[in-house]
Design a protein around this motif. Sequence first.
Motif, PDB file in Angstrom:
ATOM      1  N   LEU A 137      20.498  81.768-101.309  1.00  0.00           N
ATOM      2  CA  LEU A 137      20.851  80.640-100.445  1.00  0.00           C
ATOM      3  C   LEU A 137      22.274  80.156-100.721  1.00  0.00           C
ATOM      4  CD1 LEU A 137      17.517  78.600-100.689  1.00  0.00           C
ATOM      5  CD2 LEU A 137      18.387  79.741 -98.660  1.00  0.00           C
TER       6      LEU A 137
ATOM      7  N   ALA B 267       9.832  74.650 -99.065  1.00  0.00           N
ATOM      8  CA  ALA B 267       9.185  75.925 -98.759  1.00  0.00           C
ATOM      9  C   ALA B 267       7.913  76.076 -99.589  1.00  0.00           C
ATOM     10  CB  ALA B 267      10.130  77.078 -99.046  1.00  0.00           C
ATOM     11  N   PHE B 268       8.007  75.640-100.825  1.00  0.00           N
ATOM     12  CA  PHE B 268       6.841  75.696-101.717  1.00  0.00           C
ATOM     13  C   PHE B 268       5.701  74.835-101.163  1.00  0.00           C
ATOM     14  CE2 PHE B 268       4.727  73.293-105.155  1.00  0.00           C
ATOM     15  CZ  PHE B 268       4.019  74.320-105.755  1.00  0.00           C
TER      16      PHE B 268
ATOM     17  N   ILE C 250      12.223  84.806 -98.785  1.00  0.00           N
ATOM     18  CA  ILE C 250      11.997  83.401 -99.116  1.00  0.00           C
ATOM     19  C   ILE C 250      10.870  82.833 -98.257  1.00  0.00           C
ATOM     20  CG2 ILE C 250      13.079  81.171 -99.530  1.00  0.00           C
ATOM     21  CD1 ILE C 250      15.757  82.483 -99.542  1.00  0.00           C
ATOM     22  N   PRO C 251       9.623  82.915 -98.742  1.00  0.00           N
ATOM     23  CA  PRO C 251       8.502  82.392 -97.965  1.00  0.00           C
ATOM     24  C   PRO C 251       8.696  80.890 -97.734  1.00  0.00           C
ATOM     25  CG  PRO C 251       7.739  83.627 -99.892  1.00  0.00           C
ATOM     26  CD  PRO C 251       9.218  83.461-100.037  1.00  0.00           C
ATOM     27  N   GLY C 252       8.345  80.448 -96.555  1.00  0.00           N
ATOM     28  CA  GLY C 252       8.379  79.006 -96.286  1.00  0.00           C
ATOM     29  C   GLY C 252       9.691  78.495 -95.726  1.00  0.00           C
ATOM     30  N   VAL C 253      10.755  79.313 -95.784  1.00  0.00           N
ATOM     31  CA  VAL C 253      12.029  78.881 -95.199  1.00  0.00           C
ATOM     32  C   VAL C 253      12.283  79.730 -93.949  1.00  0.00           C
ATOM     33  CG1 VAL C 253      14.523  78.668 -95.521  1.00  0.00           C
ATOM     34  CG2 VAL C 253      12.980  78.216 -97.432  1.00  0.00           C
TER      35      VAL C 253
ATOM     36  N   VAL D  22      12.545  83.760 -94.008  1.00  0.00           N
ATOM     37  CA  VAL D  22      13.658  84.636 -94.368  1.00  0.00           C
ATOM     38  C   VAL D  22      13.172  85.936 -95.021  1.00  0.00           C
ATOM     39  CG1 VAL D  22      15.778  84.836 -95.740  1.00  0.00           C
ATOM     40  CG2 VAL D  22      15.143  82.629 -94.722  1.00  0.00           C
ATOM     41  N   ASN D  23      13.365  87.039 -94.333  1.00  0.00           N
ATOM     42  CA  ASN D  23      13.091  88.392 -94.827  1.00  0.00           C
ATOM     43  C   ASN D  23      11.630  88.693 -95.163  1.00  0.00           C
ATOM     44  OD1 ASN D  23      15.774  89.295 -94.629  1.00  0.00           O
ATOM     45  ND2 ASN D  23      16.283  88.311 -96.562  1.00  0.00           N
TER      46      ASN D  23
ATOM     47  N   LEU E 234      15.436  72.949-100.152  1.00  0.00           N
ATOM     48  CA  LEU E 234      14.862  73.917 -99.216  1.00  0.00           C
ATOM     49  C   LEU E 234      13.718  74.690 -99.874  1.00  0.00           C
ATOM     50  CD1 LEU E 234      17.613  75.891 -97.223  1.00  0.00           C
ATOM     51  CD2 LEU E 234      15.651  74.668 -96.295  1.00  0.00           C
TER      52      LEU E 234
ATOM     53  N   GLN F 259      23.653  87.582 -90.364  1.00  0.00           N
ATOM     54  CA  GLN F 259      24.199  86.424 -91.090  1.00  0.00           C
ATOM     55  C   GLN F 259      25.715  86.528 -91.180  1.00  0.00           C
ATOM     56  OE1 GLN F 259      22.105  85.990 -94.885  1.00  0.00           O
ATOM     57  NE2 GLN F 259      20.254  86.697 -93.870  1.00  0.00           N
TER      58      GLN F 259
ATOM     59  N   THR G 215      21.487  75.903 -91.752  1.00  0.00           N
ATOM     60  CA  THR G 215      21.845  75.117 -92.935  1.00  0.00           C
ATOM     61  C   THR G 215      23.096  75.698 -93.589  1.00  0.00           C
ATOM     62  OG1 THR G 215      19.501  74.690 -93.280  1.00  0.00           O
ATOM     63  CG2 THR G 215      20.958  74.164 -95.107  1.00  0.00           C
ATOM     64  N   ALA G 216      23.115  77.017 -93.688  1.00  0.00           N
ATOM     65  CA  ALA G 216      24.248  77.687 -94.331  1.00  0.00           C
ATOM     66  C   ALA G 216      25.532  77.477 -93.527  1.00  0.00           C
ATOM     67  CB  ALA G 216      23.951  79.178 -94.480  1.00  0.00           C
TER      68      ALA G 216
ATOM     69  N   ALA H 264      26.675  73.862 -93.683  1.00  0.00           N
ATOM     70  CA  ALA H 264      27.188  73.524 -95.014  1.00  0.00           C
ATOM     71  C   ALA H 264      28.622  74.041 -95.152  1.00  0.00           C
ATOM     72  CB  ALA H 264      26.293  74.109 -96.096  1.00  0.00           C
TER      73      ALA H 264
ATOM     74  N   ARG I  95      25.185  82.076 -99.376  1.00  0.00           N
ATOM     75  CA  ARG I  95      25.448  81.897 -97.941  1.00  0.00           C
ATOM     76  C   ARG I  95      26.127  80.556 -97.668  1.00  0.00           C
ATOM     77  NH1 ARG I  95      25.164  86.520 -98.428  1.00  0.00           N
ATOM     78  NH2 ARG I  95      23.571  87.913 -97.586  1.00  0.00           N
ATOM     79  N   GLY I  96      26.358  79.803 -98.745  1.00  0.00           N
ATOM     80  CA  GLY I  96      27.085  78.549 -98.576  1.00  0.00           C
ATOM     81  C   GLY I  96      26.243  77.298 -98.703  1.00  0.00           C
ATOM     82  N   VAL I  97      24.930  77.459 -98.941  1.00  0.00           N
ATOM     83  CA  VAL I  97      24.080  76.277 -99.076  1.00  0.00           C
ATOM     84  C   VAL I  97      24.300  75.676-100.474  1.00  0.00           C
ATOM     85  CG1 VAL I  97      21.727  75.390 -98.960  1.00  0.00           C
ATOM     86  CG2 VAL I  97      22.372  77.363 -97.567  1.00  0.00           C
ATOM     87  N   PRO I  98      24.715  74.417-100.560  1.00  0.00           N
ATOM     88  CA  PRO I  98      24.972  73.813-101.864  1.00  0.00           C
ATOM     89  C   PRO I  98      23.721  73.775-102.744  1.00  0.00           C
ATOM     90  CG  PRO I  98      25.887  72.442-100.116  1.00  0.00           C
ATOM     91  CD  PRO I  98      25.054  73.509 -99.460  1.00  0.00           C
TER      92      PRO I  98
ATOM     93  N   LEU J 110      28.202  83.746 -89.748  1.00  0.00           N
ATOM     94  CA  LEU J 110      29.034  82.967 -90.685  1.00  0.00           C
ATOM     95  C   LEU J 110      30.525  83.333 -90.574  1.00  0.00           C
ATOM     96  CD1 LEU J 110      26.632  83.110 -93.776  1.00  0.00           C
ATOM     97  CD2 LEU J 110      27.025  81.159 -92.277  1.00  0.00           C
TER      98      LEU J 110
ATOM     99  N   THR K  38      16.421  78.087 -89.712  1.00  0.00           N
ATOM    100  CA  THR K  38      16.761  76.929 -90.544  1.00  0.00           C
ATOM    101  C   THR K  38      17.759  77.338 -91.616  1.00  0.00           C
ATOM    102  OG1 THR K  38      14.494  76.206 -90.266  1.00  0.00           O
ATOM    103  CG2 THR K  38      15.771  75.098 -91.981  1.00  0.00           C
ATOM    104  N   PHE K  39      17.465  78.466 -92.242  1.00  0.00           N
ATOM    105  CA  PHE K  39      18.310  78.975 -93.313  1.00  0.00           C
ATOM    106  C   PHE K  39      19.740  79.195 -92.813  1.00  0.00           C
ATOM    107  CE2 PHE K  39      19.581  83.333 -94.974  1.00  0.00           C
ATOM    108  CZ  PHE K  39      20.287  82.841 -96.058  1.00  0.00           C
TER     109      PHE K  39
ATOM    110  N   ALA L  68      16.130  83.573-105.268  1.00  0.00           N
ATOM    111  CA  ALA L  68      16.182  82.941-103.948  1.00  0.00           C
ATOM    112  C   ALA L  68      17.271  81.866-103.925  1.00  0.00           C
ATOM    113  CB  ALA L  68      14.826  82.335-103.607  1.00  0.00           C
TER     114      ALA L  68
ATOM    115  N   ALA M 216       5.251  74.058 -98.042  1.00  0.00           N
ATOM    116  CA  ALA M 216       5.008  74.317 -96.610  1.00  0.00           C
ATOM    117  C   ALA M 216       3.551  74.640 -96.287  1.00  0.00           C
ATOM    118  CB  ALA M 216       5.918  75.440 -96.123  1.00  0.00           C
TER     119      ALA M 216
END
Lengths: 427, 252
Positions: free
Chosen positions: A379, A396-397, B92-95, B144-145, A392, B160, B103-104, B107, A382-385, B164, B99-100, A375, A399
Amino acid sequence: MAEALPKDDLLAARIAGLSFPNEGWQAPARFDALARLTAMGLPGRRDEYWRYTDPASFNRAEPFPAPTFDDDGEGMVFEGIDRLRLVFVDGVFDAEASDPLALDHVEIGLLSAAQSDIHWARELYGVLEARGQVPVKRPFAALNTAFATEGVLIRVTGYVPRPIALIYIHSSDTSDAMLHHCIRVESGADVTILESGPAAARFTKVMEVDVAEGGRFHHIRAQGRDHDRRASTHIFARVAGKGLFKSFTLTANGVMTRNEAVIELVGDEAVAHVAGAAMGDGRFHHDDTVFVTHEGECCESRQVFKKVLKNGATGVFQGKILVKPGAQKTDGYQISQSLLLDGDSVFLAKPELEIYADDVKCSHGSTSGAIDETALFYLRSRGVPLKAAQSLLVLAFLAEAIQEIENEEIAEDIRQRLENWLARHEH
Amino acid sequence: MLEIKNLHVKLEEEDKVILKGVNLTVEAGKVHAIMGPNGSGKSTLSYVLAGRDGYEVTEGSATLDGEELLEMEPEVRAAAGLFLAFQYPVEIPGVGNMTFMRTALNAQRKVRGEEEMSAGDFLKLVREKAKALKIDADMMKRPVNVGFSGGEKKRNEILQMAVLEPRMCILDETDSGLDVDALKLVSEGVNALRDAGRGFLVITHYQRLLDHIQPDVVHIMANGRIVKTGGPELALEVEKNGYADILAAEEA
């Protein structure tokens, strides 16, 4: 009073410096509590429910000092929320800093006030605590009932949109505070209680919550960020038919925290959710010990506890669901999980189910793991540092626990605190 | 635009060499396809380009507009304009999906020195792009997914990509797990993004994806190398005769 003094040296030393308030309407309850405490003594590591958490710092006569904490400008939690503020400084009520104790559909009083007999409070003070001593002993709760110097007595008779906030300020390095709150939610009433702050160097707290038929009780708490504070807290709740009890706790930092919740679903179709999100970095020991009893039919309970641990932090979860004979159609759920951000941290979990009814749905799970690398890569691709991606995933954990907060404004506040914590504790 | 030279890659944990000297150049505005049998190294190539852990580059280089990709962190590659549509998009549960993506995007904009996009503007942008891919609002609100069907996951990848707007897109077996209708939707999504400034590297087992996304150049990969390069007719040849003939001819 003298004959009630325990023979046990440890206990004698623990209470030697405390003054026993033996006057007023709570006095009989205090004597009973002292008798319970004397009979059970203080806990030791051999006690089944203290195997993972060392009670020594709670057993000591004097608290370990805890320097007050500079929050580096983060400000206090819930600050943006319209609420009735009751401020306690090192366990002492601060009338000047507090709002007037007046709110529609609510009676609010102080434990220390010299009011004559408050009928409903007398039927609650120490009563749920005493019920909660079986089958698991909770000596610090009995100690609290016997010696608590302050607390609030809240009786709710209708829908109260404005939360009541108990704000605990820690101002002395050696303070040892003991608060005991009683809350009665009458039939059909609805209230939200907020608690925030470290309270003292050592804090012992009991909250007894009695939810009548169809009453709704919401509780959101953020324990203080002081690194050296210690807290032993207890919630004892009794929920009548169609009643709702919801409690969420955020714990970020604190060298020692033991949060106990003892909840009885006594009427049919009652609901209880207890949740917690704990974040520890380094010297951090956090223990959630939860006991939910299903007595009524068609009741629902959820326990959702998540812990994020790093640099040798320790998390403990001891959670039990007891389904009594006749508690048919029970829907019980329990999950305890930890996210270990390095190899040094420890998570100890003891989930328990005890079921004496045959038409019951109960599930429990406990996991411990690291951040999911797949995961994380997704992320980042996709460009997330890296650090933002880690944050994140940590959020999410957590949440599922935060989802237990119904008020979105309060939930957002809690999320922001978590994000701030993560930003301060980046690798 | 994308230039891969003599790329040698082995697994980090074991002594297994997967890429044995890949040479490949994708020009802006062109669609290159890579076909090849299982185990030929196609997916490894895509992962290595995107920066996944677990691989060790022992020789060679891969540059995007002259900049060495292999030295960059994955997020830096993304900001530089590289995008990998995953064969198995990660749940990705919880995201939340929104938002994902926001954020991407923000960033990446930050790295490029552009202003962050507001939630309102972003919502508008996503809605517009999602409509073309027949992705409903509900899918955007979900994590996400999580709970997405195979087709939904692949459409989400293309969404995406559309949001992007990368300069170099790598599609790793985007056709796998898609039915005919979904394949058409996804292909239309990709075709809509084709323009003179953007390059594509489409990795696939089967020719049928290339019926929808028409390539300019087709490469056959086998045993860690590009063994044959040709026009779209090469894909048809593979479809007809399989890989065996081509590989045998190369070895002879």
